[in-house]
Design a protein around this motif. Structure first.
Motif, PDB file in Angstrom:
ATOM      1  N   LEU A 102      -2.201 -28.392  38.763  1.00 58.86           N
ATOM      2  CA  LEU A 102      -2.289 -27.471  37.551  1.00 58.86           C
ATOM      3  C   LEU A 102      -2.942 -27.038  37.025  1.00 58.86           C
ATOM      4  O   LEU A 102      -1.868 -28.911  36.028  1.00 58.86           O
ATOM      5  CB  LEU A 102      -0.793 -26.619  37.466  1.00 58.86           C
ATOM      6  N   PRO A 103      -3.691 -27.024  35.693  1.00 58.49           N
ATOM      7  CA  PRO A 103      -3.998 -27.738  34.217  1.00 58.49           C
ATOM      8  C   PRO A 103      -3.043 -27.374  33.385  1.00 58.49           C
ATOM      9  O   PRO A 103      -2.792 -27.972  32.094  1.00 58.49           O
ATOM     10  CB  PRO A 103      -5.054 -27.264  34.044  1.00 58.49           C
ATOM     11  N   PHE A 104      -1.973 -26.473  33.322  1.00 57.57           N
ATOM     12  CA  PHE A 104      -0.830 -25.161  32.307  1.00 57.57           C
ATOM     13  C   PHE A 104      -0.088 -24.840  33.710  1.00 57.57           C
ATOM     14  O   PHE A 104      -0.081 -23.952  34.408  1.00 57.57           O
ATOM     15  CB  PHE A 104      -2.182 -24.336  32.069  1.00 57.57           C
ATOM     16  N   ALA A 105       0.584 -24.954  32.686  1.00 60.92           N
ATOM     17  CA  ALA A 105       2.440 -24.175  33.781  1.00 60.92           C
ATOM     18  C   ALA A 105       3.836 -23.907  32.757  1.00 60.92           C
ATOM     19  O   ALA A 105       3.656 -24.692  31.624  1.00 60.92           O
ATOM     20  CB  ALA A 105       2.453 -24.889  34.359  1.00 60.92           C
ATOM     21  N   ASN A 106       4.056 -23.698  32.421  1.00 62.67           N
ATOM     22  CA  ASN A 106       5.324 -23.568  31.726  1.00 62.67           C
ATOM     23  C   ASN A 106       6.952 -22.582  32.892  1.00 62.67           C
ATOM     24  O   ASN A 106       6.604 -22.096  34.624  1.00 62.67           O
ATOM     25  CB  ASN A 106       5.490 -21.615  31.482  1.00 62.67           C
ATOM     26  N   ILE A 107       7.696 -23.565  32.963  1.00 62.58           N
ATOM     27  CA  ILE A 107       8.461 -24.129  34.385  1.00 62.58           C
ATOM     28  C   ILE A 107       9.696 -23.680  33.412  1.00 62.58           C
ATOM     29  O   ILE A 107      10.154 -24.680  32.266  1.00 62.58           O
ATOM     30  CB  ILE A 107       8.190 -24.330  34.989  1.00 62.58           C
ATOM     31  N   HIS A 108      11.266 -23.096  34.228  1.00 62.89           N
ATOM     32  CA  HIS A 108      12.526 -23.482  33.054  1.00 62.89           C
ATOM     33  C   HIS A 108      13.852 -23.723  34.471  1.00 62.89           C
ATOM     34  O   HIS A 108      12.580 -22.583  35.921  1.00 62.89           O
ATOM     35  CB  HIS A 108      12.725 -22.694  32.430  1.00 62.89           C
ATOM     36  N   PHE A 109      14.736 -23.806  34.815  1.00 59.62           N
ATOM     37  CA  PHE A 109      15.982 -23.018  35.255  1.00 59.62           C
ATOM     38  C   PHE A 109      16.640 -22.569  35.059  1.00 59.62           C
ATOM     39  O   PHE A 109      16.664 -22.260  33.980  1.00 59.62           O
ATOM     40  CB  PHE A 109      16.961 -24.519  35.043  1.00 59.62           C
ATOM     41  N   GLY A 110      15.949 -21.178  36.333  1.00 63.28           N
ATOM     42  CA  GLY A 110      16.481 -19.672  36.138  1.00 63.28           C
ATOM     43  C   GLY A 110      17.678 -19.407  35.313  1.00 63.28           C
ATOM     44  O   GLY A 110      18.251 -20.303  36.513  1.00 63.28           O
ATOM     45  N   SER A 111      18.580 -18.927  34.778  1.00 64.14           N
ATOM     46  CA  SER A 111      19.998 -18.563  34.738  1.00 64.14           C
ATOM     47  C   SER A 111      19.841 -16.769  33.706  1.00 64.14           C
ATOM     48  O   SER A 111      20.693 -17.505  32.677  1.00 64.14           O
ATOM     49  CB  SER A 111      20.606 -19.796  32.951  1.00 64.14           C
ATOM     50  N   TYR A 112      19.143 -16.302  33.623  1.00 64.75           N
ATOM     51  CA  TYR A 112      18.903 -15.018  33.203  1.00 64.75           C
ATOM     52  C   TYR A 112      20.383 -14.241  32.643  1.00 64.75           C
ATOM     53  O   TYR A 112      21.238 -14.272  33.728  1.00 64.75           O
ATOM     54  CB  TYR A 112      17.792 -13.540  33.462  1.00 64.75           C
ATOM     55  N   GLN A 113      20.522 -13.569  31.835  1.00 62.97           N
ATOM     56  CA  GLN A 113      21.786 -12.828  31.102  1.00 62.97           C
ATOM     57  C   GLN A 113      20.786 -11.212  31.272  1.00 62.97           C
ATOM     58  O   GLN A 113      19.974 -10.975  30.924  1.00 62.97           O
ATOM     59  CB  GLN A 113      22.410 -13.650  30.426  1.00 62.97           C
ATOM     60  N   PRO A 114      21.670 -10.024  31.582  1.00 65.52           N
ATOM     61  CA  PRO A 114      21.334  -8.479  31.575  1.00 65.52           C
ATOM     62  C   PRO A 114      21.245  -8.679  30.002  1.00 65.52           C
ATOM     63  O   PRO A 114      21.918  -8.345  29.185  1.00 65.52           O
ATOM     64  CB  PRO A 114      23.094  -8.251  32.035  1.00 65.52           C
ATOM     65  N   LEU A 115      19.810  -7.188  29.593  1.00 67.37           N
ATOM     66  CA  LEU A 115      19.930  -7.430  28.358  1.00 67.37           C
ATOM     67  C   LEU A 115      19.553  -6.197  28.589  1.00 67.37           C
ATOM     68  O   LEU A 115      20.669  -5.111  27.646  1.00 67.37           O
ATOM     69  CB  LEU A 115      18.467  -7.595  28.767  1.00 67.37           C
ATOM     70  N   THR A 116      19.289  -5.141  29.574  1.00 67.56           N
ATOM     71  CA  THR A 116      18.879  -3.404  29.069  1.00 67.56           C
ATOM     72  C   THR A 116      18.748  -3.157  30.474  1.00 67.56           C
ATOM     73  O   THR A 116      17.904  -3.582  31.266  1.00 67.56           O
ATOM     74  CB  THR A 116      18.080  -3.324  28.159  1.00 67.56           C
TER      75      THR A 116
END
Length: 235
Positions: free
Chosen positions: A73-87
């Motif tokens: 890949l030439p471009f990517a965003n990535i993170h370790f998911g730890s989502y919190q409820p928003l709405t």
């Protein structure tokens, strides 16, 4: 323990503008930095949605493929998911959704949104892989494939970047989509309405990784490019 406060970005959107489309990170290496993300392959080879550590590629035919470790890949965003409820949302438009999210958080830091639910009038795109000598981003984007779905259940995976980072990323929202059936998706151009639960993950750190081993990137002179103009035409 994974760092859930850091957004890892390989490459910049700016380097795609003049056609610096070499794959400069492998999927295997990228996945060492997270389990949730978006990106594109070498030569703008489709649109990537990474969910729960599985990298799905929506190609220019609209097929959804799981890519191998050596996919680059030439471009990517990535993170370790730890989502919190928003709405939760019911029949909300894309513009209303973006405004609601920003009213509940801050526009001055990076964050990711995951919305799983039912969507109407979903329009996505993917680009056919190109080969050297690469065209510019604007030229390559002219030959994108557009996919439409009237009603579909799936996941909207989005990253928000503060406007001051426009160029390194897309200032504002950058949306990708993947259907639950894994039969459609890509870079989200628009949707009509959405119902479902919105989750938020905010980051306090951007880890920007540059392709310093790629000579084309290291030698390129960006001073004559309309980086922001071309990014916004293509995105």
């Amino acid at each position: 323990m994974s760092n859930t406060n850091t957004l890892y970005q390989h490459g910049t959107l700016a380097l795609l503008v003049p056609g610096l489309l070499d794959g400069t990170i492998t999927m295997k290496e990228l996945l060492s930095h997270g389990d949730t993300g978006i990106g594109t392959g070498e030569g703008l080879d489709g649109e990537l949605v990474i969910l729960d550590g599985t990298p799905y590629q929506v190609d220019s035919n609209g097929s959804v493929n799981i890519v191998k470790d050596d996919f680059t890949l030439p471009f990517a965003n990535i993170h370790f998911g730890s989502y919190q409820p928003l709405t939760s949302v019911d029949g909300i438009s894309q513009k209303e959704l973006e405004e609601k999210i920003l009213s509940l958080t801050s526009a001055n830091t990076f964050f990711s949104i995951e919305l799983h639910g039912q969507f109407t009038n979903v329009k996505t795109r993917a680009v056919k892989k190109s080969h050297k000598p690469y065209d510019t981003l604007a030229k390559t984007a002219e030959s994108q494939s557009i996919f439409d779905r009237d009603t579909v259940t799936g996941t909207l995976l989005s990253y928000y970047s503060p406007e001051i980072f426009d160029g390194a990323a897309v200032g504002g929202f950058h949306h990708h989509f993947l259907s639950d059936e894994h039969d459609s998706g890509g870079h989200l151009l628009s949707f009509g309405t959405a119902n479902g639960n919105v989750k938020l993950q905010q980051f306090d750190t951007l880890e920007q990784h540059l392709p310093v081993k790629n000579q084309s990137y290291m030698d390129f002179d960006f001073s004559g490019e309309d980086i922001l103009g071309d990014i916004h035409k293509s995105e």
